[in-house]
Design an enzyme around this catalytic site. Structure first.
Site, PDB file in Angstrom:
ATOM      1  N   TYR A   2       0.847  -1.208   0.000  1.00 37.36           N
ATOM      2  CA  TYR A   2       0.000   0.000   0.000  1.00 37.36           C
ATOM      3  C   TYR A   2       0.873   1.245   0.000  1.00 37.36           C
ATOM      4  CZ  TYR A   2      -3.179   3.523   2.098  1.00 37.36           C
ATOM      5  OH  TYR A   2      -3.907   4.657   2.388  1.00 37.36           O
ATOM      6  N   ALA A   3       1.821   1.277   0.943  1.00 37.57           N
ATOM      7  CA  ALA A   3       2.699   2.446   1.060  1.00 37.57           C
ATOM      8  C   ALA A   3       3.524   2.631  -0.211  1.00 37.57           C
ATOM      9  CB  ALA A   3       3.612   2.269   2.268  1.00 37.57           C
ATOM     10  N   CYS A   4       4.006   1.500  -0.771  1.00 31.29           N
ATOM     11  CA  CYS A   4       4.836   1.593  -1.980  1.00 31.29           C
ATOM     12  C   CYS A   4       4.014   2.061  -3.170  1.00 31.29           C
ATOM     13  CB  CYS A   4       5.476   0.246  -2.298  1.00 31.29           C
ATOM     14  SG  CYS A   4       6.761  -0.183  -1.128  1.00 31.29           S
TER      15      CYS A   4
ATOM     16  N   ASN B 299      -4.292   9.316  10.047  1.00 32.75           N
ATOM     17  CA  ASN B 299      -5.352   8.694  10.856  1.00 32.75           C
ATOM     18  C   ASN B 299      -6.514   9.608  11.213  1.00 32.75           C
ATOM     19  OD1 ASN B 299      -2.751   6.980  11.292  1.00 32.75           O
ATOM     20  ND2 ASN B 299      -4.430   5.686  11.945  1.00 32.75           N
TER      21      ASN B 299
ATOM     22  N   ARG C 255     -10.761  -0.117  10.060  1.00 33.53           N
ATOM     23  CA  ARG C 255      -9.611   0.345  10.832  1.00 33.53           C
ATOM     24  C   ARG C 255      -9.899   0.189  12.318  1.00 33.53           C
ATOM     25  NH1 ARG C 255      -9.229   4.857   6.208  1.00 33.53           N
ATOM     26  NH2 ARG C 255     -11.419   4.284   6.177  1.00 33.53           N
TER      27      ARG C 255
ATOM     28  N   VAL D 136      -3.181  -5.578  18.836  1.00 37.31           N
ATOM     29  CA  VAL D 136      -2.241  -6.301  17.980  1.00 37.31           C
ATOM     30  C   VAL D 136      -0.821  -6.085  18.498  1.00 37.31           C
ATOM     31  CG1 VAL D 136      -1.271  -6.428  15.647  1.00 37.31           C
ATOM     32  CG2 VAL D 136      -3.757  -6.156  15.965  1.00 37.31           C
TER      33      VAL D 136
ATOM     34  N   GLY E 191      -0.165  -3.427  21.411  1.00 43.02           N
ATOM     35  CA  GLY E 191      -0.810  -2.091  21.353  1.00 43.02           C
ATOM     36  C   GLY E 191       0.119  -0.936  21.691  1.00 43.02           C
TER      37      GLY E 191
ATOM     38  N   ARG F 213      -0.291   6.436  17.173  1.00 42.75           N
ATOM     39  CA  ARG F 213      -0.868   7.174  16.055  1.00 42.75           C
ATOM     40  C   ARG F 213      -1.262   8.560  16.543  1.00 42.75           C
ATOM     41  NH1 ARG F 213       0.941   3.129  14.006  1.00 42.75           N
ATOM     42  NH2 ARG F 213      -0.123   1.671  12.616  1.00 42.75           N
TER      43      ARG F 213
ATOM     44  N   SER G  68       3.555   0.055  11.325  1.00 50.28           N
ATOM     45  CA  SER G  68       4.165   1.361  11.385  1.00 50.28           C
ATOM     46  C   SER G  68       4.187   1.703  12.888  1.00 50.28           C
ATOM     47  CB  SER G  68       3.227   2.262  10.590  1.00 50.28           C
ATOM     48  OG  SER G  68       3.595   3.568  10.623  1.00 50.28           O
TER      49      SER G  68
HETATM   50  P1  NAD Z   1     -12.737   4.789   2.074  1.00 47.41           P
HETATM   51  O1  NAD Z   1     -12.475   3.360   1.853  1.00 47.41           O
HETATM   52  O2  NAD Z   1     -13.834   5.156   3.014  1.00 47.41           O
HETATM   53  O3  NAD Z   1     -13.000   5.523   0.686  1.00 47.41           O
HETATM   54  C1  NAD Z   1     -12.540   5.063  -0.550  1.00 47.41           C
HETATM   55  C2  NAD Z   1     -13.704   5.107  -1.512  1.00 47.41           C
HETATM   56  O4  NAD Z   1     -13.262   4.655  -2.808  1.00 47.41           O
HETATM   57  C3  NAD Z   1     -14.845   4.156  -1.095  1.00 47.41           C
HETATM   58  O5  NAD Z   1     -16.073   4.846  -0.982  1.00 47.41           O
HETATM   59  C4  NAD Z   1     -14.899   3.138  -2.212  1.00 47.41           C
HETATM   60  O6  NAD Z   1     -16.210   2.675  -2.502  1.00 47.41           O
HETATM   61  C5  NAD Z   1     -14.329   3.947  -3.361  1.00 47.41           C
HETATM   62  N1  NAD Z   1     -13.876   3.061  -4.437  1.00 47.41           N
HETATM   63  C6  NAD Z   1     -13.141   1.928  -4.307  1.00 47.41           C
HETATM   64  N2  NAD Z   1     -12.950   1.384  -5.515  1.00 47.41           N
HETATM   65  C7  NAD Z   1     -13.552   2.202  -6.399  1.00 47.41           C
HETATM   66  C8  NAD Z   1     -13.707   2.172  -7.811  1.00 47.41           C
HETATM   67  N3  NAD Z   1     -13.165   1.186  -8.539  1.00 47.41           N
HETATM   68  N4  NAD Z   1     -14.395   3.165  -8.423  1.00 47.41           N
HETATM   69  C9  NAD Z   1     -14.952   4.158  -7.694  1.00 47.41           C
HETATM   70  N5  NAD Z   1     -14.846   4.241  -6.346  1.00 47.41           N
HETATM   71  C10 NAD Z   1     -14.159   3.267  -5.721  1.00 47.41           C
HETATM   72  O7  NAD Z   1     -11.367   5.445   2.551  1.00 47.41           O
HETATM   73  P2  NAD Z   1     -11.088   6.896   3.132  1.00 47.41           P
HETATM   74  O8  NAD Z   1     -10.678   6.750   4.548  1.00 47.41           O
HETATM   75  O9  NAD Z   1     -12.192   7.823   2.800  1.00 47.41           O
HETATM   76  O10 NAD Z   1      -9.769   7.265   2.318  1.00 47.41           O
HETATM   77  C11 NAD Z   1      -9.799   8.079   1.154  1.00 47.41           C
HETATM   78  C12 NAD Z   1      -8.382   8.211   0.607  1.00 47.41           C
HETATM   79  O11 NAD Z   1      -7.510   8.763   1.614  1.00 47.41           O
HETATM   80  C13 NAD Z   1      -7.740   6.907   0.202  1.00 47.41           C
HETATM   81  O12 NAD Z   1      -6.939   7.136  -0.947  1.00 47.41           O
HETATM   82  C14 NAD Z   1      -6.871   6.514   1.371  1.00 47.41           C
HETATM   83  O13 NAD Z   1      -5.783   5.707   0.959  1.00 47.41           O
HETATM   84  C15 NAD Z   1      -6.413   7.879   1.835  1.00 47.41           C
HETATM   85  N6  NAD Z   1      -6.077   7.887   3.276  1.00 47.41           N
HETATM   86  C16 NAD Z   1      -7.036   7.921   4.216  1.00 47.41           C
HETATM   87  C17 NAD Z   1      -6.695   7.983   5.560  1.00 47.41           C
HETATM   88  C18 NAD Z   1      -7.695   8.100   6.656  1.00 47.41           C
HETATM   89  O14 NAD Z   1      -7.310   8.484   7.770  1.00 47.41           O
HETATM   90  N7  NAD Z   1      -8.965   7.839   6.434  1.00 47.41           N
HETATM   91  C19 NAD Z   1      -5.350   7.955   5.907  1.00 47.41           C
HETATM   92  C20 NAD Z   1      -4.388   7.876   4.922  1.00 47.41           C
HETATM   93  C21 NAD Z   1      -4.774   7.852   3.602  1.00 47.41           C
HETATM   94  C1  UGA Z   2      -4.292   3.036   8.385  1.00 46.28           C
HETATM   95  C2  UGA Z   2      -4.443   2.636   6.948  1.00 46.28           C
HETATM   96  O1  UGA Z   2      -3.236   2.242   6.396  1.00 46.28           O
HETATM   97  C3  UGA Z   2      -4.954   3.721   6.089  1.00 46.28           C
HETATM   98  O2  UGA Z   2      -6.316   3.943   6.293  1.00 46.28           O
HETATM   99  C4  UGA Z   2      -4.258   4.982   6.254  1.00 46.28           C
HETATM  100  O3  UGA Z   2      -3.242   5.054   5.323  1.00 46.28           O
HETATM  101  C5  UGA Z   2      -3.744   5.227   7.652  1.00 46.28           C
HETATM  102  O4  UGA Z   2      -4.126   4.326   8.633  1.00 46.28           O
HETATM  103  C6  UGA Z   2      -4.313   6.476   8.244  1.00 46.28           C
HETATM  104  O5  UGA Z   2      -5.505   6.400   8.651  1.00 46.28           O
HETATM  105  O6  UGA Z   2      -3.615   7.442   8.345  1.00 46.28           O
HETATM  106  P1  UGA Z   2      -3.180   2.010  10.510  1.00 46.28           P
HETATM  107  O7  UGA Z   2      -3.121   3.213  11.381  1.00 46.28           O
HETATM  108  O8  UGA Z   2      -2.117   1.003  10.764  1.00 46.28           O
HETATM  109  O9  UGA Z   2      -3.151   2.388   8.969  1.00 46.28           O
HETATM  110  O10 UGA Z   2      -4.600   1.285  10.584  1.00 46.28           O
HETATM  111  P2  UGA Z   2      -5.580   0.839  11.733  1.00 46.28           P
HETATM  112  O11 UGA Z   2      -6.334  -0.325  11.212  1.00 46.28           O
HETATM  113  O12 UGA Z   2      -6.412   1.971  12.189  1.00 46.28           O
HETATM  114  O13 UGA Z   2      -4.627   0.317  12.882  1.00 46.28           O
HETATM  115  C7  UGA Z   2      -4.010   1.143  13.819  1.00 46.28           C
HETATM  116  C8  UGA Z   2      -3.225   0.286  14.768  1.00 46.28           C
HETATM  117  O14 UGA Z   2      -4.121  -0.488  15.583  1.00 46.28           O
HETATM  118  C9  UGA Z   2      -2.293  -0.736  14.117  1.00 46.28           C
HETATM  119  O15 UGA Z   2      -1.130  -0.808  14.869  1.00 46.28           O
HETATM  120  C10 UGA Z   2      -3.049  -2.058  14.218  1.00 46.28           C
HETATM  121  O16 UGA Z   2      -2.206  -3.167  14.265  1.00 46.28           O
HETATM  122  C11 UGA Z   2      -3.780  -1.871  15.519  1.00 46.28           C
HETATM  123  N1  UGA Z   2      -5.066  -2.608  15.683  1.00 46.28           N
HETATM  124  C12 UGA Z   2      -5.991  -2.632  14.695  1.00 46.28           C
HETATM  125  C13 UGA Z   2      -5.332  -3.223  16.902  1.00 46.28           C
HETATM  126  O17 UGA Z   2      -4.477  -3.214  17.820  1.00 46.28           O
HETATM  127  N2  UGA Z   2      -6.537  -3.828  17.096  1.00 46.28           N
HETATM  128  C14 UGA Z   2      -7.497  -3.867  16.141  1.00 46.28           C
HETATM  129  O18 UGA Z   2      -8.588  -4.422  16.396  1.00 46.28           O
HETATM  130  C15 UGA Z   2      -7.211  -3.238  14.891  1.00 46.28           C
END
Ligand code: NAD
Ligand code: UGA
Length: 374
Positions: free
Chosen positions: A163-165, A192, A210, A228, A231, A235, A315
């Protein structure tokens, strides 16, 4: 006011951003394969919603991009469980399909706001050097700056990093197009975000949410909150309302300040370990939401392998340096972790109550067996 094409607008960030952009007076064309998170906005006169996949080759992506002033690309698989279970799907959607969007923006001469991730920074030097650093708790090791911090990923066999890459390579391609003067882009690295609609709860879909949603479901069901690998990972949580305010300023792009820039969007003051998050959510739930006599969950340790499967790596810690967003956009996130958890937890508690009510009504309206037999 701008014509914004928002791809992935039906997701967590997309739904909140669509609302914010409409409030600001923009016209929004929203594309997603799901619409339930923006259902409340669908009648808005300045919103057009198109339920299509960006990967659908019969969908006129070029025409849509041509008609926009700015394209916001949010589409991605965004949950770590998917990175581990379906790494190729992550590569295809998060890199290949997003690259097609970017290259169409190049072709049509359109500005692109690309959602990347704080995951591109990877691990901290402390994680890699295993305690060989003199002052491992020093936050400077985990404070990530957009234009100067090195990026540290794990080995290929830890496929979580795909994902990151994928996100990082996409960023590098946008940068290269920018160097040639062929693309005006802004890259966003979210740290986050938390808020209502963040994810479906694990029991509600096949999806992989998440951590907030896992903990929320455990609280609602009285099942264990699982940590996990202890803990201890940390973040910095950011309230979705603060976050979309920053994105909205990036859309406005005052004086071109965001042209070819990368922005961290995050709350450096809000660092918690996942264990602290679990304890805090349990306390808030007990104090404000739990029905009388409800059983509070225990907090248990689980291994990453049993939780995610093989190929996961974490991470360890990530703190955003947001000096650039402060300086160029005058943005400051003000919401504390407790202040963001309260409305977010409230949203899920209400949603659960409504589902239970709907089920009761449906059961009550169903004819009883005896009636049917009669
Ligand atoms: P999300 O999963 O809620 O939103 C992604 C949306 O993309 C979904 O509604 C999904 O239905 C849509 N989608 C997936 N495949 C599709 C397709 N083929 N065509 C059209 N739509 C499609 O995730 P989010 O949290 O809203 O994240 C949005 C963006 O921000 C992502 O690129 C994610 O990697 C990035 N991001 C989010 C966070 C966070 O804190 N939420 C952190 C880091 C990065
Ligand atoms: C996430 C996702 O990679 C992306 O949505 C995004 O790029 C990024 O966070 C972001 O929101 O900025 P991460 O923070 O690891 O990454 O995702 P979480 O599933 O929210 O996990 C946070 C931490 O909680 C991780 O260390 C995970 O191992 C832990 N975890 C998760 C638990 O300890 N228990 C659980 O039930 C779920």
């Amino acid at each position: 006011m701008a014509k914004v094409l928002s791809l992935g607008a039906g997701g967590f960030i997309g739904a909140h951003l669509t609302e914010r952009l409409l409030e600001a007076g923009h016209d929004v064309t929203a594309v997603d394969i799901h619409s339930d998170k923006i259902a409340d906005l669908l009648g808005h006169p300045r919103l057009a919603f198109i339920e299509r996949s960006i990967a659908d080759r019969t969908f006129d992506l070029g025409g849509m991009i041509e008609g926009a002033d700015v394209v916001v690309d949010l589409v991605a698989h965004a949950n770590p469980g998917i990175y581990v279970r379906q790494p190729l799907d992550v590569f295809r959607l998060n890199f290949q399909e997003n690259l097609r969007i970017a290259e169409t923006c190049v072709e049509k001469g359109k500005r692109l706001i690309q959602f990347s991730s704080c995951e591109v920074y990877g691990k901290t030097p402390v994680a890699v050097l295993h305690g060989e650093l003199p002052d491992p708790e020093n936050p400077s090791y985990a404070t990530f700056s957009e234009d100067s911090t090195d990026m540290i990923m794990g080995p290929v066999g830890r496929h979580r990093w795909i994902y990151a890459c994928a996100k990082q390579l996409l960023e590098r391609v946008l940068h290269a197009y920018g160097l040639e003067g062929r693309l005006n882009y802004t890259i966003i690295r979210p740290f986050n975000f938390i808020g209502p609609k963040i994810d479906y709860l694990p029991g509600e879909t096949d999806g992989v949410p998440r951590v907030f949603s896992y903990f929320m479901e455990a609280l609602l069901d009285g099942t264990p909150m699982r940590l996990v690998d202890g803990g201890n990972q940390r973040r910095c949580y950011t309230f979705i309302r603060d976050a979309v305010e920053c994105v909205s300023r990036i859309v406005e792009n005052p004086g071109g300040a965001c042209d070819r820039q990368i922005f961290n969007i995050g709350s450096p003051e809000n660092e918690v370990s996942i264990r602290e998050l679990a304890v805090l959510m349990r306390e808030l739930y007990a104090r404000h939401f739990a029905p009388a006599g409800a059983k509070l969950p225990e907090i248990v340790d689980v291994s990453a392998e049993s939780f995610y499967g093989e190929g996961y790596e974490d991470s360890d810690r990530r703190i955003p340096d947001i000096e650039k967003a402060r300086r160029l956009l005058g943005w400051n996130p003000g919401t504390s972790v407790v202040e963001m958890l309260m409305p977010t937890m409230d949203y899920y508690v209400r949603a659960r109550r409504e589902t239970a009510l709907d089920a009761t009504v449906a059961a009550g309206s169903r004819p009883a067996l005896a009636d049917t037999d009669a």
